[in-house]
Design a protein around this motif. Structure first.
Motif, PDB file in Angstrom:
ATOM      1  N   GLN A  80       0.822  -1.209   0.000  1.00  0.00           N
ATOM      2  CA  GLN A  80       0.000   0.000   0.000  1.00  0.00           C
ATOM      3  C   GLN A  80       0.860   1.265   0.000  1.00  0.00           C
ATOM      4  O   GLN A  80       0.441   2.310  -0.501  1.00  0.00           O
ATOM      5  CB  GLN A  80      -0.949  -0.015   1.191  1.00  0.00           C
ATOM      6  CG  GLN A  80      -2.056  -1.056   1.071  1.00  0.00           C
ATOM      7  CD  GLN A  80      -3.005  -0.779  -0.095  1.00  0.00           C
ATOM      8  OE1 GLN A  80      -3.730   0.210  -0.082  1.00  0.00           O
ATOM      9  NE2 GLN A  80      -2.995  -1.649  -1.102  1.00  0.00           N
ATOM     10  N   ALA A  81       2.077   1.160   0.531  1.00  0.00           N
ATOM     11  CA  ALA A  81       3.009   2.291   0.462  1.00  0.00           C
ATOM     12  C   ALA A  81       3.399   2.561  -0.992  1.00  0.00           C
ATOM     13  O   ALA A  81       3.569   3.712  -1.404  1.00  0.00           O
ATOM     14  CB  ALA A  81       4.253   2.007   1.298  1.00  0.00           C
ATOM     15  N   VAL A  82       3.517   1.497  -1.800  1.00  0.00           N
ATOM     16  CA  VAL A  82       3.811   1.640  -3.222  1.00  0.00           C
ATOM     17  C   VAL A  82       2.641   2.336  -3.922  1.00  0.00           C
ATOM     18  O   VAL A  82       2.839   3.200  -4.779  1.00  0.00           O
ATOM     19  CB  VAL A  82       4.081   0.263  -3.867  1.00  0.00           C
ATOM     20  CG1 VAL A  82       4.209   0.397  -5.385  1.00  0.00           C
ATOM     21  CG2 VAL A  82       5.333  -0.372  -3.280  1.00  0.00           C
ATOM     22  N   VAL A  83       1.423   1.965  -3.536  1.00  0.00           N
ATOM     23  CA  VAL A  83       0.221   2.587  -4.101  1.00  0.00           C
ATOM     24  C   VAL A  83       0.279   4.107  -3.917  1.00  0.00           C
ATOM     25  O   VAL A  83       0.090   4.882  -4.859  1.00  0.00           O
ATOM     26  CB  VAL A  83      -1.054   2.017  -3.455  1.00  0.00           C
ATOM     27  CG1 VAL A  83      -2.282   2.823  -3.856  1.00  0.00           C
ATOM     28  CG2 VAL A  83      -1.244   0.544  -3.831  1.00  0.00           C
ATOM     29  N   ASP A  84       0.555   4.538  -2.697  1.00  0.00           N
ATOM     30  CA  ASP A  84       0.633   5.977  -2.405  1.00  0.00           C
ATOM     31  C   ASP A  84       1.803   6.634  -3.126  1.00  0.00           C
ATOM     32  O   ASP A  84       1.684   7.743  -3.665  1.00  0.00           O
ATOM     33  CB  ASP A  84       0.769   6.200  -0.894  1.00  0.00           C
ATOM     34  CG  ASP A  84      -0.528   5.946  -0.141  1.00  0.00           C
ATOM     35  OD1 ASP A  84      -1.601   6.178  -0.721  1.00  0.00           O
ATOM     36  OD2 ASP A  84      -0.465   5.507   1.022  1.00  0.00           O
ATOM     37  N   GLY A 116       1.197   7.667  -6.712  1.00  0.00           N
ATOM     38  CA  GLY A 116       0.178   8.668  -6.989  1.00  0.00           C
ATOM     39  C   GLY A 116      -1.252   8.179  -6.965  1.00  0.00           C
ATOM     40  O   GLY A 116      -2.172   8.911  -7.360  1.00  0.00           O
ATOM     41  N   TYR A 117      -1.459   6.956  -6.477  1.00  0.00           N
ATOM     42  CA  TYR A 117      -2.813   6.426  -6.329  1.00  0.00           C
ATOM     43  C   TYR A 117      -3.226   6.568  -4.863  1.00  0.00           C
ATOM     44  O   TYR A 117      -2.497   7.129  -4.061  1.00  0.00           O
ATOM     45  CB  TYR A 117      -2.871   4.968  -6.787  1.00  0.00           C
ATOM     46  CG  TYR A 117      -2.415   4.781  -8.223  1.00  0.00           C
ATOM     47  CD1 TYR A 117      -3.292   4.945  -9.291  1.00  0.00           C
ATOM     48  CD2 TYR A 117      -1.089   4.451  -8.509  1.00  0.00           C
ATOM     49  CE1 TYR A 117      -2.859   4.792 -10.607  1.00  0.00           C
ATOM     50  CE2 TYR A 117      -0.656   4.300  -9.822  1.00  0.00           C
ATOM     51  CZ  TYR A 117      -1.544   4.466 -10.870  1.00  0.00           C
ATOM     52  OH  TYR A 117      -1.106   4.324 -12.156  1.00  0.00           O
ATOM     53  N   ILE A 118      -4.374   6.017  -4.492  1.00  0.00           N
ATOM     54  CA  ILE A 118      -4.878   6.189  -3.135  1.00  0.00           C
ATOM     55  C   ILE A 118      -4.979   4.824  -2.464  1.00  0.00           C
ATOM     56  O   ILE A 118      -5.725   3.948  -2.925  1.00  0.00           O
ATOM     57  CB  ILE A 118      -6.261   6.883  -3.132  1.00  0.00           C
ATOM     58  CG1 ILE A 118      -6.151   8.280  -3.761  1.00  0.00           C
ATOM     59  CG2 ILE A 118      -6.812   7.002  -1.726  1.00  0.00           C
ATOM     60  CD1 ILE A 118      -6.448   8.337  -5.230  1.00  0.00           C
ATOM     61  N   GLU A 172       2.774  -3.340 -12.367  1.00  0.00           N
ATOM     62  CA  GLU A 172       4.154  -3.614 -12.772  1.00  0.00           C
ATOM     63  C   GLU A 172       5.147  -3.233 -11.673  1.00  0.00           C
ATOM     64  O   GLU A 172       6.115  -3.956 -11.419  1.00  0.00           O
ATOM     65  CB  GLU A 172       4.477  -2.862 -14.063  1.00  0.00           C
ATOM     66  CG  GLU A 172       3.801  -3.459 -15.287  1.00  0.00           C
ATOM     67  CD  GLU A 172       3.919  -2.593 -16.527  1.00  0.00           C
ATOM     68  OE1 GLU A 172       4.403  -1.439 -16.390  1.00  0.00           O
ATOM     69  OE2 GLU A 172       3.535  -3.059 -17.619  1.00  0.00           O
ATOM     70  N   VAL A 173       4.894  -2.120 -11.009  1.00  0.00           N
ATOM     71  CA  VAL A 173       5.766  -1.700  -9.909  1.00  0.00           C
ATOM     72  C   VAL A 173       5.629  -2.649  -8.729  1.00  0.00           C
ATOM     73  O   VAL A 173       6.623  -3.067  -8.120  1.00  0.00           O
ATOM     74  CB  VAL A 173       5.451  -0.255  -9.469  1.00  0.00           C
ATOM     75  CG1 VAL A 173       6.353   0.156  -8.307  1.00  0.00           C
ATOM     76  CG2 VAL A 173       5.633   0.708 -10.622  1.00  0.00           C
ATOM     77  N   LYS A 219     -10.520  -4.877  -3.845  1.00  0.00           N
ATOM     78  CA  LYS A 219     -10.043  -3.529  -4.103  1.00  0.00           C
ATOM     79  C   LYS A 219      -8.619  -3.380  -3.571  1.00  0.00           C
ATOM     80  O   LYS A 219      -8.344  -3.712  -2.425  1.00  0.00           O
ATOM     81  CB  LYS A 219     -10.957  -2.499  -3.432  1.00  0.00           C
ATOM     82  CG  LYS A 219     -10.654  -1.057  -3.798  1.00  0.00           C
ATOM     83  CD  LYS A 219     -11.528  -0.084  -3.005  1.00  0.00           C
ATOM     84  CE  LYS A 219     -12.994  -0.279  -3.282  1.00  0.00           C
ATOM     85  NZ  LYS A 219     -13.828   0.722  -2.555  1.00  0.00           N
ATOM     86  N   ILE A 220      -7.723  -2.877  -4.421  1.00  0.00           N
ATOM     87  CA  ILE A 220      -6.326  -2.693  -3.998  1.00  0.00           C
ATOM     88  C   ILE A 220      -5.928  -1.218  -3.931  1.00  0.00           C
ATOM     89  O   ILE A 220      -4.905  -0.869  -3.357  1.00  0.00           O
ATOM     90  CB  ILE A 220      -5.344  -3.442  -4.921  1.00  0.00           C
ATOM     91  CG1 ILE A 220      -5.396  -2.881  -6.347  1.00  0.00           C
ATOM     92  CG2 ILE A 220      -5.631  -4.945  -4.917  1.00  0.00           C
ATOM     93  CD1 ILE A 220      -4.262  -3.375  -7.242  1.00  0.00           C
TER      94      ILE A 220
END
Length: 278
Positions: free
Chosen positions: A144-148, A151-153, A183-184, A239-240
């Motif tokens: 979830q840190a990668v998500v933020d 630039g996503y939420i 991919e990230v 939901k991710i």
């Protein structure tokens, strides 16, 4: 006389400002995503382009089949308008405010920017240990840190992920909007589990869901909610992340803000000239 000229200059300036968007005599080039795109489905629903379960996007719209092609198309056409995942937005185009609100992750998270949708992963009943472990990574504090960071939420606060030592190949298919984030996440996961290879195929949300249903891939990607007809086939959505949909124009377009109603009219073909947007 001086007072008259000053008032005249002011009136001219106000009139020029009122035009607001594009060239006075320029026809709007509407750019949309293809049928089956999760981004198109979400955008059309949110902007009121869909009515009575019918997508009323104008037949004159240029159709693009991926996020990257959408960006390239709008960047190369001064009269174009389109839409992309907020996380995929770059400086080749300009995002306009919608209903006075800037398209940012912070505004989506705060509930101020309403043009947003979920990023889902789609799975069947029989998950392999590798697929389950990768999902655990995505939902962990690390994932979830990668998500933020991208630039996503983020949507959850999971536990810290610990490398599992899994091995094998994992196939993921679907949304071209979810793919850059996936991919990230895959690269980060493979760095922690060197015996794993993750293959990501970009095919659109509907195609990704179908692939998950048919077992062609272990995990599907969808940038929209699943339909009842899809969940009835035995797949579920997790939901991710959340993502905004940025409404974009060419960087040379003077337009900086549109209302939801203006966007709807553009995409249904009711408004065809930039000069009509005042």
């Amino acid at each position: 006389m001086k007072k008259f000229l000053a008032l005249l200059s002011c009136a001219v300036l106000m009139a020029a400002t009122a035009v607001g968007c594009g060239s006075q005599n320029e026809k709007i080039t509407v750019v949309s995503r293809e049928d089956g795109s999760g981004t198109r489905s979400a955008f059309s629903e949110l902007m009121g382009v869909v009515k009575d379960d019918k997508d009323n996007t104008t037949d004159t719209a240029e159709v693009t089949n991926s996020t990257s092609v959408m960006l390239t198309t709008v960047a190369g056409n001064k009269a174009a308008i389109g839409y992309v995942s907020l996380g995929s937005l770059n400086d080749t185009v300009k995002a306009v405010k919608v209903d006075g609100v800037e398209a940012t992750a912070e505004n989506v998270k705060a509930g101020k920017y309403a043009v947003s949708r979920p990023f889902n992963i789609v799975t069947g009943k029989d998950l392999t240990p590798l697929a389950q472990d990768f999902i655990s990574y995505i939902l962990s504090t690390d994932g979830q840190a990668v998500v933020d960071e991208k630039g996503y939420i983020s949507i959850t606060q999971g536990e810290t992920y610990k490398a599992s030592g899994q091995t094998g190949t994992l196939t993921i298919a679907g949304s071209t909007s979810v793919a850059p984030l996936m991919e990230v996440l895959a690269d980060k996961y493979m760095a922690l589990n060197s015996g794993v290879k993750i293959e990501i195929q970009q095919s659109g949300s509907s195609a990704g869901i179908t692939s998950a249903v048919e077992g062609v891939c272990q995990i599907g990607m969808a940038s929209r909610e699943l339909k009842d007809s899809e969940t009835a086939k035995g797949v579920t959505a997790t939901k991710i992340a959340m993502d905004g949909i940025a409404v974009i124009v060419n960087k040379d377009n003077s337009c900086s803000e549109l209302t939801s109603d203006q966007i709807r009219k553009i995409y249904t073909g009711e408004t065809t000239q930039w000069s009509d947007l005042k």
